[in-house]
Design a protein around this motif. Structure first.
Motif, PDB file in Angstrom:
ATOM      1  N   TYR A  29       0.842  -1.134   0.047  1.00 33.50           N
ATOM      2  CA  TYR A  29      -0.022   0.002  -0.149  1.00 33.50           C
ATOM      3  C   TYR A  29       0.856   1.161   0.012  1.00 33.50           C
ATOM      4  O   TYR A  29       2.044   1.366   0.439  1.00 33.50           O
ATOM      5  CB  TYR A  29      -0.896  -0.026   1.036  1.00 33.50           C
ATOM      6  N   PRO A  30       0.480   2.372  -0.720  1.00 28.15           N
ATOM      7  CA  PRO A  30       1.192   3.520  -0.625  1.00 28.15           C
ATOM      8  C   PRO A  30       1.296   4.329   0.772  1.00 28.15           C
ATOM      9  O   PRO A  30       0.122   4.321   1.430  1.00 28.15           O
ATOM     10  CB  PRO A  30       0.505   4.526  -1.650  1.00 28.15           C
ATOM     11  N   SER A  31       2.456   4.641   1.111  1.00 29.28           N
ATOM     12  CA  SER A  31       2.555   5.321   2.361  1.00 29.28           C
ATOM     13  C   SER A  31       3.129   6.913   2.136  1.00 29.28           C
ATOM     14  O   SER A  31       4.307   6.755   1.251  1.00 29.28           O
ATOM     15  CB  SER A  31       3.504   4.703   3.368  1.00 29.28           C
ATOM     16  N   ILE A  32       2.543   7.930   2.386  1.00 27.49           N
ATOM     17  CA  ILE A  32       3.070   9.293   2.263  1.00 27.49           C
ATOM     18  C   ILE A  32       3.555  10.162   3.019  1.00 27.49           C
ATOM     19  O   ILE A  32       3.338   9.804   4.350  1.00 27.49           O
ATOM     20  CB  ILE A  32       1.871  10.196   1.731  1.00 27.49           C
ATOM     21  N   ASP A  33       4.782  10.685   2.824  1.00 21.99           N
ATOM     22  CA  ASP A  33       5.503  11.436   3.899  1.00 21.99           C
ATOM     23  C   ASP A  33       4.958  12.791   3.744  1.00 21.99           C
ATOM     24  O   ASP A  33       5.232  13.556   2.959  1.00 21.99           O
ATOM     25  CB  ASP A  33       7.135  11.572   3.473  1.00 21.99           C
ATOM     26  N   GLN A  34       4.049  12.951   4.804  1.00 19.09           N
ATOM     27  CA  GLN A  34       3.365  14.192   4.772  1.00 19.09           C
ATOM     28  C   GLN A  34       4.297  15.472   5.022  1.00 19.09           C
ATOM     29  O   GLN A  34       3.663  16.539   4.537  1.00 19.09           O
ATOM     30  CB  GLN A  34       2.396  14.200   6.092  1.00 19.09           C
ATOM     31  N   THR A  35       5.356  15.293   5.488  1.00 19.44           N
ATOM     32  CA  THR A  35       6.083  16.333   5.709  1.00 19.44           C
ATOM     33  C   THR A  35       6.830  16.681   4.319  1.00 19.44           C
ATOM     34  O   THR A  35       7.333  18.285   4.108  1.00 19.44           O
ATOM     35  CB  THR A  35       7.655  16.184   6.491  1.00 19.44           C
ATOM     36  N   VAL A  36       6.833  16.267   3.388  1.00 14.92           N
ATOM     37  CA  VAL A  36       7.180  16.379   1.906  1.00 14.92           C
ATOM     38  C   VAL A  36       6.010  16.840   1.139  1.00 14.92           C
ATOM     39  O   VAL A  36       6.279  17.474  -0.066  1.00 14.92           O
ATOM     40  CB  VAL A  36       8.084  15.389   1.535  1.00 14.92           C
ATOM     41  N   CYS A  37       4.884  16.134   1.277  1.00 18.50           N
ATOM     42  CA  CYS A  37       3.799  16.258   0.344  1.00 18.50           C
ATOM     43  C   CYS A  37       3.560  17.828   0.295  1.00 18.50           C
ATOM     44  O   CYS A  37       3.385  18.597   1.075  1.00 18.50           O
ATOM     45  CB  CYS A  37       2.840  15.370   0.934  1.00 18.50           C
ATOM     46  N   VAL A  38       2.974  17.985  -0.955  1.00 14.10           N
ATOM     47  CA  VAL A  38       2.423  19.612  -1.113  1.00 14.10           C
ATOM     48  C   VAL A  38       1.187  19.578  -1.776  1.00 14.10           C
ATOM     49  O   VAL A  38       0.584  20.457  -2.058  1.00 14.10           O
ATOM     50  CB  VAL A  38       3.474  20.194  -2.290  1.00 14.10           C
ATOM     51  N   ASP A  39       0.423  18.426  -1.650  1.00 10.68           N
ATOM     52  CA  ASP A  39      -1.073  18.305  -1.833  1.00 10.68           C
ATOM     53  C   ASP A  39      -1.156  18.644  -3.279  1.00 10.68           C
ATOM     54  O   ASP A  39      -2.446  19.318  -3.548  1.00 10.68           O
ATOM     55  CB  ASP A  39      -1.870  19.025  -0.964  1.00 10.68           C
ATOM     56  N   CYS A  40      -0.471  18.092  -4.273  1.00 14.82           N
ATOM     57  CA  CYS A  40      -0.672  18.597  -5.596  1.00 14.82           C
ATOM     58  C   CYS A  40      -1.976  17.738  -6.180  1.00 14.82           C
ATOM     59  O   CYS A  40      -2.453  18.184  -7.217  1.00 14.82           O
ATOM     60  CB  CYS A  40       0.540  18.383  -6.705  1.00 14.82           C
ATOM     61  N   GLY A  41      -2.161  16.629  -5.650  1.00 18.33           N
ATOM     62  CA  GLY A  41      -3.109  15.546  -6.214  1.00 18.33           C
ATOM     63  C   GLY A  41      -3.010  14.855  -7.474  1.00 18.33           C
ATOM     64  O   GLY A  41      -3.854  14.219  -7.809  1.00 18.33           O
ATOM     65  N   LEU A  42      -1.414  14.739  -7.884  1.00 19.66           N
ATOM     66  CA  LEU A  42      -1.437  14.036  -8.892  1.00 19.66           C
ATOM     67  C   LEU A  42      -1.562  12.481  -8.768  1.00 19.66           C
ATOM     68  O   LEU A  42      -1.831  11.619  -9.482  1.00 19.66           O
ATOM     69  CB  LEU A  42      -0.076  14.182  -9.438  1.00 19.66           C
ATOM     70  N   CYS A  43      -1.355  12.194  -7.237  1.00 16.49           N
ATOM     71  CA  CYS A  43      -1.283  10.780  -6.996  1.00 16.49           C
ATOM     72  C   CYS A  43      -2.826  10.493  -6.964  1.00 16.49           C
ATOM     73  O   CYS A  43      -3.176   9.319  -7.534  1.00 16.49           O
ATOM     74  CB  CYS A  43      -0.856  10.383  -5.529  1.00 16.49           C
ATOM     75  N   GLU A  44      -3.774  11.133  -6.603  1.00 17.50           N
ATOM     76  CA  GLU A  44      -5.138  10.983  -6.776  1.00 17.50           C
ATOM     77  C   GLU A  44      -5.715  10.627  -8.163  1.00 17.50           C
ATOM     78  O   GLU A  44      -6.524  10.136  -8.686  1.00 17.50           O
ATOM     79  CB  GLU A  44      -6.061  11.654  -5.888  1.00 17.50           C
ATOM     80  N   ASN A  45      -5.051  11.682  -9.071  1.00 18.63           N
ATOM     81  CA  ASN A  45      -5.416  11.746 -10.420  1.00 18.63           C
ATOM     82  C   ASN A  45      -5.081  10.589 -11.282  1.00 18.63           C
ATOM     83  O   ASN A  45      -5.793  10.324 -12.391  1.00 18.63           O
ATOM     84  CB  ASN A  45      -5.044  12.848 -11.210  1.00 18.63           C
ATOM     85  N   VAL A  46      -4.065   9.810 -10.902  1.00 22.44           N
ATOM     86  CA  VAL A  46      -3.741   8.582 -11.700  1.00 22.44           C
ATOM     87  C   VAL A  46      -4.254   7.320 -11.102  1.00 22.44           C
ATOM     88  O   VAL A  46      -4.114   6.359 -11.688  1.00 22.44           O
ATOM     89  CB  VAL A  46      -2.269   8.398 -11.789  1.00 22.44           C
TER      90      VAL A  46
END
Length: 224
Positions: A29-46
């Motif tokens: 499963y994908p695990s996101i490093d929230q300290t680096v994430c910029v909420d661009c939404g590209l992950c959800e788009n694909v």
């Protein structure tokens, strides 16, 4: 919870802040490093689960088998993937598929030579690690190379969402999938066989010479 583990989000993230990690059952499963994430939404788009494609009626349906009996014996079913792959490789293209690595884990990889096709022959009934193969395929497609990509339906859906556009030089081959066992179950099973001396002469993974999920030693109509 509905994630299929295709890894499209990992390869699309511009900040490389997503990693595929196994849960308690061994599914990735994908695990996101929230300290680096910029909420661009590209992950959800694909994501192929969030963004389901419209159902399409098949243009044509065929029942096919490879006329080469030697290839059929090395394959799990009718050897059609091998025929398609050989054609693509002869035309200077590349083929992506699932193989075993040195630890007998199932991973996706790319080949350019027909001599390497044996790595992809035969179904592997385990969730494969996609790695960076979507990105690699896109790079080759942009260079005008013919690419054949084989995988489960959710992996192919993830690939197409990741690419974001249609490529005339892309051929995709989906296996008919009933769901995949976890890599952890597969690893535990192999170690169980070795510890309990179920594989003749094998005391470690390196002693295993080959693995077949659908051997034809008992014939074509019996599972073995």
């Amino acid at each position: 919870k509905d994630c299929c583990g295709c890894s499209a989000c990992v390869q699309k993230c511009p900040k490389t802040c997503i990693r595929m990690k196994p849960d308690e059952e061994g599914f990735l499963y994908p695990s996101i490093d929230q300290t680096v994430c910029v909420d661009c939404g590209l992950c959800e788009n694909v994501c192929p689960v969030i963004n389901k494609r419209e159902e399409r009626v098949p243009v044509i349906t065929l029942a096919v088998k490879n006329i080469n009996e030697e290839i059929r014996l090395k394959s799990s079913s009718g050897g059609v993937f091998s025929a398609l792959a050989i054609k693509v490789l002869k035309d200077g293209g590349l083929v992506f598929g699932a193989k075993f690595n040195e630890k007998w884990e199932v991973v996706h990889d790319c080949i350019e030579e027909i001599d390497d096709l044996h790595l992809f022959q035969g179904s592997k009934y385990v969730q494969s690690a996609i790695g960076e193969t979507f990105s690699q395929a896109k790079s080759f497609l942009r260079k005008g190379k013919i690419v054949l990509f084989s995988g489960t339906p959710c992996q192919i859906a993830g690939l197409k969402n990741f690419l974001g556009e249609e490529y005339l030089n892309l051929l995709t081959v989906e296996v008919v999938c009933h769901g995949t066992p976890s890599p952890m179950i597969w690893s535990d099973y192999l170690h169980y066989l070795i510890v309990n001396q179920k594989i003749k002469g094998a005391r470690s993974l390196s002693d295993i010479s080959s693995i077949s999920f659908r051997s034809k030693v008992t014939g074509w109509k019996n599972y073995s």
